[in-house]
Design a protein around this motif. Structure first.
Motif, PDB file in Angstrom:
ATOM      1  N   LYS B  73       0.815  -1.214   0.000  1.00  0.00           N
ATOM      2  CA  LYS B  73       0.000   0.000   0.000  1.00  0.00           C
ATOM      3  C   LYS B  73       0.848   1.263   0.000  1.00  0.00           C
ATOM      4  O   LYS B  73       0.371   2.339   0.395  1.00  0.00           O
ATOM      5  CB  LYS B  73      -0.887   0.014   1.241  1.00  0.00           C
ATOM      6  CG  LYS B  73      -1.824  -1.157   1.362  1.00  0.00           C
ATOM      7  CD  LYS B  73      -2.618  -1.026   2.648  1.00  0.00           C
ATOM      8  CE  LYS B  73      -3.563  -2.189   2.840  1.00  0.00           C
ATOM      9  NZ  LYS B  73      -4.152  -2.167   4.190  1.00  0.00           N
ATOM     10  N   TYR B  74       2.118   1.153  -0.354  1.00  0.00           N
ATOM     11  CA  TYR B  74       2.989   2.321  -0.181  1.00  0.00           C
ATOM     12  C   TYR B  74       3.802   2.614  -1.438  1.00  0.00           C
ATOM     13  O   TYR B  74       4.845   3.257  -1.373  1.00  0.00           O
ATOM     14  CB  TYR B  74       3.905   2.081   1.029  1.00  0.00           C
ATOM     15  CG  TYR B  74       4.312   3.341   1.745  1.00  0.00           C
ATOM     16  CD1 TYR B  74       3.367   4.117   2.418  1.00  0.00           C
ATOM     17  CD2 TYR B  74       5.626   3.768   1.743  1.00  0.00           C
ATOM     18  CE1 TYR B  74       3.734   5.278   3.055  1.00  0.00           C
ATOM     19  CE2 TYR B  74       6.009   4.925   2.393  1.00  0.00           C
ATOM     20  CZ  TYR B  74       5.066   5.670   3.043  1.00  0.00           C
ATOM     21  OH  TYR B  74       5.426   6.834   3.688  1.00  0.00           O
ATOM     22  N   SER B  77       4.097   6.523  -2.421  1.00  0.00           N
ATOM     23  CA  SER B  77       5.041   7.281  -1.610  1.00  0.00           C
ATOM     24  C   SER B  77       6.464   6.851  -1.927  1.00  0.00           C
ATOM     25  O   SER B  77       7.367   7.682  -1.971  1.00  0.00           O
ATOM     26  CB  SER B  77       4.740   7.064  -0.126  1.00  0.00           C
ATOM     27  OG  SER B  77       3.447   7.528   0.154  1.00  0.00           O
ATOM     28  N   SER B  78       6.674   5.543  -2.148  1.00  0.00           N
ATOM     29  CA  SER B  78       8.021   5.064  -2.434  1.00  0.00           C
ATOM     30  C   SER B  78       8.599   5.781  -3.646  1.00  0.00           C
ATOM     31  O   SER B  78       9.679   6.367  -3.579  1.00  0.00           O
ATOM     32  CB  SER B  78       8.011   3.555  -2.695  1.00  0.00           C
ATOM     33  OG  SER B  78       7.515   2.872  -1.577  1.00  0.00           O
ATOM     34  N   GLY B 133       7.881   4.474   5.181  1.00  0.00           N
ATOM     35  CA  GLY B 133       6.561   4.177   5.720  1.00  0.00           C
ATOM     36  C   GLY B 133       6.317   4.750   7.101  1.00  0.00           C
ATOM     37  O   GLY B 133       5.203   4.674   7.608  1.00  0.00           O
ATOM     38  N   TYR B 394       2.923   2.974   6.702  1.00  0.00           N
ATOM     39  CA  TYR B 394       2.872   2.096   5.523  1.00  0.00           C
ATOM     40  C   TYR B 394       1.573   2.246   4.742  1.00  0.00           C
ATOM     41  O   TYR B 394       1.045   1.284   4.222  1.00  0.00           O
ATOM     42  CB  TYR B 394       3.061   0.623   5.929  1.00  0.00           C
ATOM     43  CG  TYR B 394       4.238   0.386   6.815  1.00  0.00           C
ATOM     44  CD1 TYR B 394       5.527   0.603   6.347  1.00  0.00           C
ATOM     45  CD2 TYR B 394       4.066  -0.042   8.130  1.00  0.00           C
ATOM     46  CE1 TYR B 394       6.623   0.409   7.165  1.00  0.00           C
ATOM     47  CE2 TYR B 394       5.162  -0.245   8.959  1.00  0.00           C
ATOM     48  CZ  TYR B 394       6.428  -0.021   8.457  1.00  0.00           C
ATOM     49  OH  TYR B 394       7.500  -0.215   9.280  1.00  0.00           O
ATOM     50  N   ASP B 395       1.037   3.445   4.673  1.00  0.00           N
ATOM     51  CA  ASP B 395      -0.247   3.631   4.001  1.00  0.00           C
ATOM     52  C   ASP B 395      -0.215   4.888   3.117  1.00  0.00           C
ATOM     53  O   ASP B 395      -0.073   6.004   3.610  1.00  0.00           O
ATOM     54  CB  ASP B 395      -1.365   3.735   5.047  1.00  0.00           C
ATOM     55  CG  ASP B 395      -2.734   3.661   4.405  1.00  0.00           C
ATOM     56  OD1 ASP B 395      -2.825   3.658   3.166  1.00  0.00           O
ATOM     57  OD2 ASP B 395      -3.723   3.603   5.152  1.00  0.00           O
ATOM     58  N   ASP B 396      -0.378   4.669   1.812  1.00  0.00           N
ATOM     59  CA  ASP B 396      -0.335   5.783   0.869  1.00  0.00           C
ATOM     60  C   ASP B 396      -1.462   6.790   1.066  1.00  0.00           C
ATOM     61  O   ASP B 396      -1.273   7.987   0.849  1.00  0.00           O
ATOM     62  CB  ASP B 396      -0.459   5.237  -0.568  1.00  0.00           C
ATOM     63  CG  ASP B 396       0.887   5.049  -1.237  1.00  0.00           C
ATOM     64  OD1 ASP B 396       1.878   5.585  -0.731  1.00  0.00           O
ATOM     65  OD2 ASP B 396       0.938   4.349  -2.254  1.00  0.00           O
TER      66      ASP B 396
END
Lengths: 429, 429, 429
Positions: B73-74, B77-78, B133, B394-396
């Motif tokens: 779910k990230y 952002s990564s 995250g 860990y959550d976009d």
């Protein structure tokens, strides 16, 4: 469609091969107008220039292709039709640009011809972004041929007749953008499919692939046809700093204008590239790194504002339904870049450019764009070109065969086994 | 968040533009300390060096960006925050490195400055992997500024004061890794979100994209700042062979240590790169291909063992929750490389390096890393930087706007149609 | 599997390191047979050649790797085993090719050795496409060693004994393709798993990634070992035009032969590359751009017809189950290219090539391929190499550990939390 597309495609390819057979020869010794003579002797010389070509080539096929894959059900057409446009456009572009520079009725081509052909393909791909999901493959072939013809005529007028040599390619691209918006207005004005459009690939990280390859290689794009040496290094550095500054302001303004204070992936995916567009027209001028960063910063903010406020306005009030928002990414930042280059010329940072000739080139380009765009748009509206109906917009399955997708069911397995034993591979269901 | 981030980002960008305006000039003629003079005359010279820069640039943006997309779910952002860090870091890195080499109060930059700027960005991205995250975009901006400052001061001390010139960049990177682990301990020590972490993108082939681009271009990375000519070719070949041997031992040991005898995608994705890290410190030395392969083979095995046994131990006993396992990929292989380079120097394969000065540089780097890391960590813990709560790790969706995702329902369609007719494009639901 | 694979892999790697330790030295001054002497002095010279190497390297690892990811459940093995083959193959290829060119019992290697090593890896990867999903990692290691040995012996015979110097690499690759088809017949003849095969990643745009990177860098591939200067530029341009023309005819014929008049993604993904294969054997000859376009056009049509009609026929009647359809992409277009190069030689477009020697080289290659392929195939059938059973074909989970995949359930969360507190990270379930 089954007959029309192959007929048009084969006809175009055969025509191109015949024209190549008559006119086109290798020109090994001519490594472009910008190269000093002694470098021609360098044995692996072509490869340095070639690596710049490869950067631009990656931008055209991977960058533009994947930039347009944000539509959930239209990824195949985005990447696939992008490949088709590029393959046709580069052949046609080499012919058209060659016709204006013939020697003894021969077109002499080298690595540089391949770079300028990729440039002319770029203009078609940008306009493909505006009509993405709303055009048939046949329309796309016709659009490619017409737009590159208009582009090549305009370049001939500006470079050879008006003799505005210092003008970089992105200046001409701006103008073609204007063509494209006109085309959209003319073709799409009555389309009633806008609400199908926002089928985003939400939070799929791969939609950034196109953005990244464009971002990374934009310095090569802006410097590829600059004069060798200092001008080229300036073009690389200015583009690099403009993109970096632009990225910062895009992240900041994307959060600022959103009520919940979140990043919008559409802004990050597109507006981060506005710095490369905007600095294009004056990339090789002596504008200093901070000048490039100023241009990039402003372009980033303007582009985000465009995506936030202009796109809904254009769509609902003016009926200009621009799928990829190219007016925000290429249109307005391009015009900003044009203004910046006129200011830079006026400040006499570079002696070779006269503001008057730049303005003349702009006027000439706008005129040609208006006429060429109108003609292209009207031709594309011809009923037998197979424009998809409103219900078929933004949908891959209209043009792509869905292959067999075995899911593991045992009855299905037995049927498959039987089909194979009869020599058939069922290709869809 | 809506106000804080834009304020910090705009402030940093404006500061950088002002500093660039005061100090930074093009330095076209200076193509780096390693270039023999006659090559300056070569017209398209910049492009050969430029193609090495492009390789490193692809590693930074595509390689590091996609290496971190294994979190389910990230992914946004990564890749997205990776772009933000790199855009800020390269501007700040050019300024900081330039301050130590000013001439007449001017910073002169060229293509080589762009390569070293990318190197300083690499250190920040590696440490971003450790806190992935668990940090807000504002924290990330601050971390970028502080780490690059520490990195540039350390480089100045090692290269200019201690005059350890032959020491490649990866040696310094090792040290910075130590900083980062300290930062993690300090910031994350009380985080209670470790069990959210293993949300892997199981068997999604695209998580290898980052690995592949890093693997392919690591020879460019290790050779980019080596002395031109023989040293550079050695750096290319040593890195190439080290990576190849490392890949073999990683596949073998991954299967060997797994009870079921299967490959673990985390090992393949990360540990195959350990050969590039480990050979970095002695890449340009005359260690012969088999020496490079030995270093790579050992690094691969150690890195796999680290992922298998150290990561769970660190996480449960020491509370060091290192999201990407950078201590296994960069930490231990980096230290192995440092030892290998001291041995190589002791064996007198190269006369220019003294083991004593290498040890001094190591000690200096560790001291700076400890102090710099502690300060950075403490600043990052400041409450107003918006560190996400444990539930939001860990959550976009905490930082990214989810765009409208039309699914085909007819009521939904009518509502969309109405919204458009009122001039609104609903951007989420 | 848990013991066999590590034993074989470690044994091979240790053997290779020992052989490298005994024989292999850097050969910095030898930049390949094609380089004029004065260029050796050029300080950053290696990098121009190096950038061509990088293009080929990207093709091998990204291009071939992702080209094979169309199988729904086999993406990890496609990309991962591709990396394993390439890492082993390039080390073995350098040794084998070096043994035929030893000086004073030493193998001297440089950047060019890395390019030719990548070429020998390419042949293994093409044949891996034919057995994809049906072989164990141990079989793949053995296949890599054997095929490269056969390939290197054949090259020695053709280039050094028969002295057919002008013959480009793709000519030899054609022959190796024939080996591979034989291998397939021998190994797979009784496999009963064909109906598991068509588990396509339907309409997933990412399956084009491999195609695009191969398409883009094929000009580098075909020109990398051509003689420097004019021949090299011709090779670049001929490949570029052949691919462009091929793409046009592939789109046209894909729609034409499909009853519903739709594009088939399998054709677009594969057959668009046939132009690069077919023009390979005469890429550096003076065939003019229109000649290259003719070859590409015909190759595209033939390849599409092969995928449509030959693949089902081979699978059902002859039991040749070629997973990636390499006989359509590499086999037939390769033979077409061989014929084109003989015609080109007969038309005396190039004085250096004699048709007789080309035919001799072809005959020699076919003989070696038949013998080498049969031996390879028979060895691969040895029972202890762990060939997967029919039920385990085309399935990643047989060889890959599936990592923990937390889905958000609260009981699951508590169990995870407990596991971590005991120091375990559960790695699958």
């Amino acid at each position: 469609m089954r007959i029309k597309f192959p007929v048009v495609a084969f006809f175009l390819e055969i025509t191109i091969i015949i024209l190549f057979g008559i006119f086109v020869k290798y020109d090994i010794s001519d490594r472009g107008r910008n190269f000093p003579k002694e470098s021609w002797l360098h044995p692996r010389y072509c490869f340095s220039f070639f690596s710049v070509f490869q950067d631009v080539h990656v931008m055209i096929f991977v960058g533009f292709g994947f930039l347009m894959t944000f539509l959930k059900k239209y990824g195949f057409s985005s990447v696939g039709i992008n490949l088709l446009i590029a393959a046709l456009g580069l052949q046609w572009g080499i012919l058209l640009q060659g016709f204006w520079h013939m020697k003894y009725n021969e077109i002499h081509i080298g690595i540089e011809s391949m770079i300028t052909a990729d440039f002319s393909v770029a203009t078609v791909l940008i306009s493909f972004g505006a009509v993405l999901g709303k055009t048939s493959p046949v329309q796309v072939l016709i659009m490619t041929i017409l737009e590159i013809t208009v582009f090549a005529c305009n370049e001939h007028l500006v470079v050879n007749v008006l003799e505005v040599n210092g003008l970089p390619a992105s200046m001409l691209i701006i103008i073609i953008i204007i063509i494209i918006i006109i085309i959209i207005i003319i073709i799409i004005i009555k389309r009633d499919c806008w609400w199908y459009f926002p089928c985003y690939n939400n939070l799929k990280k791969n939609i950034f692939t196109g953005t990244l390859f464009l971002w990374l290689f934009w310095p090569s794009f802006n410097s590829a046809i600059a004069a060798a040496g200092e001008a080229q290094e300036r073009a690389i550095m200015n583009t690099y700093f403009s993109l970096a500054a632009c990225t910062m302001t895009v992240f900041a303004s994307s959060i600022l204008i959103e009520q919940k204070g979140k990043l919008d992936m559409v802004h990050i995916q597109n507006a981060t590239l506005a710095g490369g567009v905007a600095v294009g027209s004056c990339a090789d001028l002596n504008i200093l790194p901070f000048g490039a960063m100023l241009i990039g910063s402003i372009a980033g903010i303007i582009s985000v504002l465009g995506f936030k406020y202009l796109t809904p306005l254009f769509a609902s009030k003016l009926n200009i339904q621009d799928t990829c928002g190219i007016h925000n990414l290429h249109g307005i930042p391009g015009i900003l870049g044009g203004i910046a280059s006129i200011i830079a010329a006026a400040l006499q940072v570079n002696n070779n450019l006269s503001p008057g000739m730049q303005a003349a080139a702009l006027a000439c380009s706008i005129t040609i764009a208006l006429i060429g765009g109108a003609i292209t748009g009207l031709i594309l509206r011809l009923p037998f070109l197979g424009q998809p109906s409103d219900q078929n917009c933004y949908d891959d399955t209209v043009y792509w065969e869905v292959r067999l997708n075995y899911t593991g069911d045992s009855t299905e397995l037995q049927n498959l086994q039987k089909a194979y034993s009869r020599g058939n591979i069922p290709s869809n269901r």
